[in-house]
Design an enzyme around this catalytic site. Structure first.
Site, PDB file in Angstrom:
ATOM      1  N   HIS A  67      15.745  21.964  13.914  1.00 12.47           N
ATOM      2  CA  HIS A  67      16.121  20.655  14.456  1.00 12.47           C
ATOM      3  C   HIS A  67      15.263  20.284  15.659  1.00 12.47           C
ATOM      4  O   HIS A  67      14.466  21.081  16.132  1.00 12.47           O
ATOM      5  CB  HIS A  67      17.619  20.582  14.773  1.00 12.47           C
ATOM      6  CG  HIS A  67      18.076  21.502  15.868  1.00 12.47           C
ATOM      7  ND1 HIS A  67      18.202  22.860  15.699  1.00 12.47           N
ATOM      8  CD2 HIS A  67      18.455  21.256  17.146  1.00 12.47           C
ATOM      9  CE1 HIS A  67      18.642  23.407  16.824  1.00 12.47           C
ATOM     10  NE2 HIS A  67      18.799  22.453  17.721  1.00 12.47           N
ATOM     11  N   ASP A  71      14.240  23.623  22.493  1.00 15.82           N
ATOM     12  CA  ASP A  71      14.299  25.087  22.438  1.00 15.82           C
ATOM     13  C   ASP A  71      14.077  25.578  21.002  1.00 15.82           C
ATOM     14  O   ASP A  71      14.028  26.776  20.744  1.00 15.82           O
ATOM     15  CB  ASP A  71      15.609  25.639  23.029  1.00 15.82           C
ATOM     16  CG  ASP A  71      16.856  24.974  22.479  1.00 15.82           C
ATOM     17  OD1 ASP A  71      16.768  23.818  22.013  1.00 15.82           O
ATOM     18  OD2 ASP A  71      17.931  25.598  22.516  1.00 15.82           O
ATOM     19  N   HIS A  72      13.925  24.631  20.062  1.00 17.30           N
ATOM     20  CA  HIS A  72      13.629  25.001  18.670  1.00 17.30           C
ATOM     21  C   HIS A  72      12.273  24.492  18.172  1.00 17.30           C
ATOM     22  O   HIS A  72      11.768  24.985  17.164  1.00 17.30           O
ATOM     23  CB  HIS A  72      14.757  24.522  17.745  1.00 17.30           C
ATOM     24  CG  HIS A  72      16.043  25.252  17.989  1.00 17.30           C
ATOM     25  ND1 HIS A  72      16.475  26.295  17.206  1.00 17.30           N
ATOM     26  CD2 HIS A  72      16.969  25.121  18.968  1.00 17.30           C
ATOM     27  CE1 HIS A  72      17.618  26.778  17.689  1.00 17.30           C
ATOM     28  NE2 HIS A  72      17.942  26.066  18.750  1.00 17.30           N
ATOM     29  N   HIS A 156      25.453  19.244  14.194  1.00 18.19           N
ATOM     30  CA  HIS A 156      24.797  19.482  15.491  1.00 18.19           C
ATOM     31  C   HIS A 156      24.063  18.258  16.046  1.00 18.19           C
ATOM     32  O   HIS A 156      24.527  17.661  17.014  1.00 18.19           O
ATOM     33  CB  HIS A 156      23.864  20.686  15.398  1.00 18.19           C
ATOM     34  CG  HIS A 156      23.219  21.034  16.704  1.00 18.19           C
ATOM     35  ND1 HIS A 156      23.950  21.239  17.850  1.00 18.19           N
ATOM     36  CD2 HIS A 156      21.917  21.211  17.047  1.00 18.19           C
ATOM     37  CE1 HIS A 156      23.126  21.522  18.836  1.00 18.19           C
ATOM     38  NE2 HIS A 156      21.883  21.515  18.388  1.00 18.19           N
ATOM     39  N   ASP A 177      21.450  25.844  15.705  1.00 17.46           N
ATOM     40  CA  ASP A 177      22.803  25.382  16.024  1.00 17.46           C
ATOM     41  C   ASP A 177      23.398  24.636  14.834  1.00 17.46           C
ATOM     42  O   ASP A 177      22.689  23.938  14.122  1.00 17.46           O
ATOM     43  CB  ASP A 177      22.760  24.411  17.204  1.00 17.46           C
ATOM     44  CG  ASP A 177      21.973  24.951  18.376  1.00 17.46           C
ATOM     45  OD1 ASP A 177      22.606  25.390  19.330  1.00 17.46           O
ATOM     46  OD2 ASP A 177      20.721  24.928  18.314  1.00 17.46           O
ATOM     47  N   GLU A 202      22.107  31.105  14.997  1.00 17.17           N
ATOM     48  CA  GLU A 202      22.227  30.848  16.426  1.00 17.17           C
ATOM     49  C   GLU A 202      23.611  31.335  16.839  1.00 17.17           C
ATOM     50  O   GLU A 202      24.573  31.185  16.097  1.00 17.17           O
ATOM     51  CB  GLU A 202      22.113  29.330  16.655  1.00 17.17           C
ATOM     52  CG  GLU A 202      22.470  28.858  18.030  1.00 17.17           C
ATOM     53  CD  GLU A 202      21.250  28.692  18.932  1.00 17.17           C
ATOM     54  OE1 GLU A 202      20.135  28.610  18.419  1.00 17.17           O
ATOM     55  OE2 GLU A 202      21.445  28.679  20.162  1.00 17.17           O
TER      56      GLU A 202
HETATM   57 ZN   LIG Z   1      20.226  22.402  19.390  1.00 16.77          ZN
END
Ligand SMILES: [Zn+2]
Length: 345
Positions: A67, A71-72, A156, A177, A202
């Protein structure tokens, strides 16, 4: 059973910088390519030298992004354009549309405000996105003759997906997530019945029980309502894309139900752009929103209008959404200085 090897280049025992190297059936698959928001030095990106000191193309068969949160995906342009990777990168259509906006915003803050060096440029973000192959949910995609992948809805944020990955007789499910309960704008995660050899998930909030969302929302609405009733002004700093949309929907519904007249403004910028993407990708939102959409587009808010600087001095109550970045130099600060009595975070 053939060997299955997992190497976290980020995340692992840490929060942020999600990047997991999966080796199965002799294939190397990178799951997410995130950045760490807590560091300004080389630790903000995964240590790709673990894979190779040179370009990564010969060592990685494909990259899969779950996504658009940084942080991804925040290290993706660094990986492809600076370290060197020309192979396929997979993500869903909404992720492909929204990720470059967030990447560019983050680049601006890092390079122009904080003066970071050795950072990717706007052009690199564009070149990186050209390598991205957008996938549709439940569509089986053959990466090569051996690797098959399929995306599933994760909730999410808009476009978030879990991926089922198959090489030979082995399969793995990877999810960043995800949400098991629908929220105000998205549905719940769903996947076909399957028996993967490995599930990678996650788990940042896995052992935390957060206060009931409903209580927090009620509390929030009460505070906003009290303030505008007193003729006050409310400034709401929002950054997270999904959160901003949720709060807009929450206030819009409340205003309608309580028949409130105080104006709600949405500061132009990042989230307004994102709002348009939500409209474009309405099929990715939850059923309730989709149904409403048949009558009118839920995201064409009746009570929420674009904010204009000339409104700053308007007397009387108002509610303003603005991004926190604007609190340092921009619009929020100006509104704040113009005598806002209430600030809700
Ligand atoms: Zn996220």
């Amino acid at each position: 059973m053939p060997e299955l090897k997992v190497t976290p280049l980020g995340a692992g025992q840490d929060v942020g910088r999600s990047c997991i190297l999966l080796n199965m059936g002799g294939k190397n698959i990178m799951l997410d390519c995130g950045m760490h928001m807590g560091y300004n030095d080389e630790r903000r990106f995964p240590d790709f030298s673990y894979i190779s000191d040179g370009p990564l193309t010969p060592f990685i068969d494909c990259v899969i992004i779950s996504h658009f949160h940084l942080d991804h995906c925040g290290a993706l342009p660094f990986m492809s354009e600076m370290v060197g990777y020309t192979g396929p990168i997979y993500m869903t259509h909404p992720t492909k549309a929204i990720a470059p906006i967030l990447l560019e915003d983050m680049r601006k803050v890092s390079v122009e405000k904080k003066g970071d060096q050795n950072f990717f440029t706007s052009q690199m973000i564009k070149d990186c996105m050209k390598k991205v192959i957008a996938v549709t949910l439940h569509q089986s995609v053959m990466v090569d003759n051996d690797i098959e992948i399929k995306a599933y809805y994760a909730g999410h944020v808009l476009g978030a997906a879990m991926f089922w990955i198959k090489v030979g007789s082995q399969s793995v499910v990877y999810t960043g997530d995800y949400n098991m309960t629908p929220d105000r704008h998205l549905g719940a995660a769903w996947i076909d019945k399957c028996r993967p050899d490995l599930l990678i998930s996650e788990s940042t909030y896995a052992t935390t029980i957060r206060d009931s969302k409903r209580c927090r929302e009620k509390d929030f609405l009460k505070k906003v309502h009290e303030c505008v009733d007193r003729g006050g002004k409310v400034l709401i700093p929002v950054f997270a894309l999904g959160r901003a949309q949720e709060l807009c929907i929450l206030l819009e519904t409340y205003w309608e139900r309580m028949n409130l007249k105080a104006p709600i403004y949405f500061a132009l910028g990042l989230t307004e752009k994102a709002n348009n993407y939500y409209k474009m990708f309405i099929t990715w939102t939850n059923q309730k929103i989709r149904k409403t959409f048949v009558q009118r587009n839920m995201f064409d808010f009746k009570h929420i209008k674009a904010f204009d600087r000339q409104f700053i001095d308007n007397p009387g109550p108002m509610v303003v959404f603005a991004t926190p970045g604007m609190l340092h130099a921009g619009l929020s600060l100006q509104i704040f200085k113009n005598g806002l009595p209430t600030k809700i975070t």
